[in-house]
Structures are given as structure tokens and as C-alpha cells.
Write a protein that holds these residues in place. Structure first.
Motif, PDB file in Angstrom:
ATOM      1  N   ARG A   1      26.722 -21.330 -41.325  1.00 26.94           N
ATOM      2  CA  ARG A   1      27.401 -20.141 -41.916  1.00 26.94           C
ATOM      3  C   ARG A   1      28.672 -19.663 -41.098  1.00 26.94           C
ATOM      4  O   ARG A   1      29.255 -18.579 -41.368  1.00 26.94           O
ATOM      5  CB  ARG A   1      26.473 -18.873 -41.795  1.00 26.94           C
ATOM      6  N   CYS A   2      29.232 -20.447 -40.206  1.00 32.42           N
ATOM      7  CA  CYS A   2      30.103 -20.287 -39.540  1.00 32.42           C
ATOM      8  C   CYS A   2      31.356 -21.112 -39.716  1.00 32.42           C
ATOM      9  O   CYS A   2      31.073 -22.386 -40.010  1.00 32.42           O
ATOM     10  CB  CYS A   2      30.165 -20.077 -38.082  1.00 32.42           C
ATOM     11  N   PRO A   3      32.453 -20.890 -39.441  1.00 31.25           N
ATOM     12  CA  PRO A   3      33.760 -22.026 -39.506  1.00 31.25           C
ATOM     13  C   PRO A   3      33.385 -23.316 -38.538  1.00 31.25           C
ATOM     14  O   PRO A   3      32.844 -23.032 -37.488  1.00 31.25           O
ATOM     15  CB  PRO A   3      34.964 -21.395 -39.005  1.00 31.25           C
ATOM     16  N   VAL A   4      33.764 -24.405 -39.040  1.00 27.78           N
ATOM     17  CA  VAL A   4      33.442 -25.562 -38.289  1.00 27.78           C
ATOM     18  C   VAL A   4      34.872 -26.537 -38.020  1.00 27.78           C
ATOM     19  O   VAL A   4      35.452 -26.561 -39.154  1.00 27.78           O
ATOM     20  CB  VAL A   4      32.540 -26.528 -38.970  1.00 27.78           C
ATOM     21  N   LEU A   5      34.971 -26.939 -36.887  1.00 30.92           N
ATOM     22  CA  LEU A   5      36.280 -27.802 -36.601  1.00 30.92           C
ATOM     23  C   LEU A   5      35.830 -29.060 -36.719  1.00 30.92           C
ATOM     24  O   LEU A   5      34.778 -29.485 -36.014  1.00 30.92           O
ATOM     25  CB  LEU A   5      36.867 -27.443 -35.471  1.00 30.92           C
ATOM     26  N   ILE A   6      36.162 -30.197 -37.549  1.00 32.40           N
ATOM     27  CA  ILE A   6      35.923 -31.373 -37.593  1.00 32.40           C
ATOM     28  C   ILE A   6      37.226 -32.396 -37.064  1.00 32.40           C
ATOM     29  O   ILE A   6      37.974 -32.119 -37.652  1.00 32.40           O
ATOM     30  CB  ILE A   6      35.480 -31.871 -38.889  1.00 32.40           C
TER      31      ILE A   6
END
Length: 147
Positions: free
Chosen positions: A78-83
Motif C-alpha cells: 500500500r506504499c510507494p515502491v522504488l524498483i
């Protein structure tokens, strides 16, 4: 691969019998028995691992690695994800990264690097990746409202 599976099965049976684990190197040179028998992996660990690093893992992980599918839990995020995707990664296919980003939708921020799997841990590539991480955290944590 067959030699590796023999070690993995040996360790698995030892675990069922409550015996000590049968361990193999985590990283090795090509042609050796190791979970990652790759020149690039070997060189990276040689450079970055501390002198007291113990290069071993339970061999049974070789049997269970294909069962590790974190993409199955993506719908719970549910949170922003850096890939951070290394475009020439031999360990993680780019299609898996793209599928994960697609499932995350607006939550995913993907940054591509034209490098291999272990290149991101050294030198200028490492500095660039860390700068991107800091920017991501500043963007999302400094502007976050308290829960």
C-alpha cells in the motif's frame, strides 16, 4: 546443476533427521559447487565481503529457491515502491521486474540502470543507486502525513 541438487537433497534429508546442515558456498567461481557459481558474483564478494565473512549456506535452499515468489504478495503493498532494475541482470529477468511494476501500478517508481546484477553494488553505479534511493525517500517520507 545435478551436482548441486545432490547436495541440496542431502541437506534436506539431514534436516528431516535433525542432523547438522550440509552447507555449500554461497558464492563460488564458475564450475564449482555454490549457490552462485559466477565470476561476477565471486569478484563482487571478494571485493565487498569482510575478512570474517563465512561463505556458506544450507544447500537445501537450492531446492526451495524456485518456491520463493514474492510477486504473489504484491497486491498487499500500500506504499510507494522504488524498483531499481539492472537491465543486464542474469539473476532476475527484466520481465519479472516489469510484471511487478505493472501490478503495483501507480505505487511503483522504476529506475533502469544499463548494468548487470552485481554492478549496482560498486563504484559509480553504487553511488548513483544510493542517490536515487535518497531522492525516493525524501520525496515520499518528507511529504508523508502521520498515520
Amino acid at each position: 546443476m545435478l551436482r548441486m541438487m545432490g547436495h541440496a537433497q542431502r541437506d534436506l534429508v539431514r534436516s528431516w533427521l535433525r542432523l547438522s546442515p550440509h552447507k555449500i558456498p554461497l558464492v563460488g567461481k564458475p564450475g564449482t559447487i555454490a549457490l552462485m557459481a559466477d565470476e561476477d558474483a565471486w569478484n563482487t564478494f571478494e571485493e565487498l565481503a569482510p575478512d570474517d565473512y563465512v561463505n556458506e549456506a544450507c544447500a537445501r535452499i537450492g531446492i526451495r529457491m524456485d518456491k520463493y515468489r514474492p510477486i504473489g504478495k504484491v497486491n498487499q503493498i500500500r506504499c510507494p515502491v522504488l524498483i531499481q532494475a539492472c537491465d543486464h541482470d542474469i539473476a532476475l529477468p527484466l520481465k519479472v521486474v516489469e510484471k511487478t511494476a505493472e501490478r503495483l501500478g501507480k505505487l511503483a517508481e522504476v529506475i533502469h540502470y544499463p548494468i548487470g546484477h552485481f554492478d549496482i553494488y560498486r563504484g559509480e553505479n553504487f553511488e548513483t543507486a544510493v542517490d536515487d534511493q535518497i531522492s525516493f525517500f525524501k520525496k515520499h517520507l518528507l511529504n508523508a502525513s502521520p498515520a
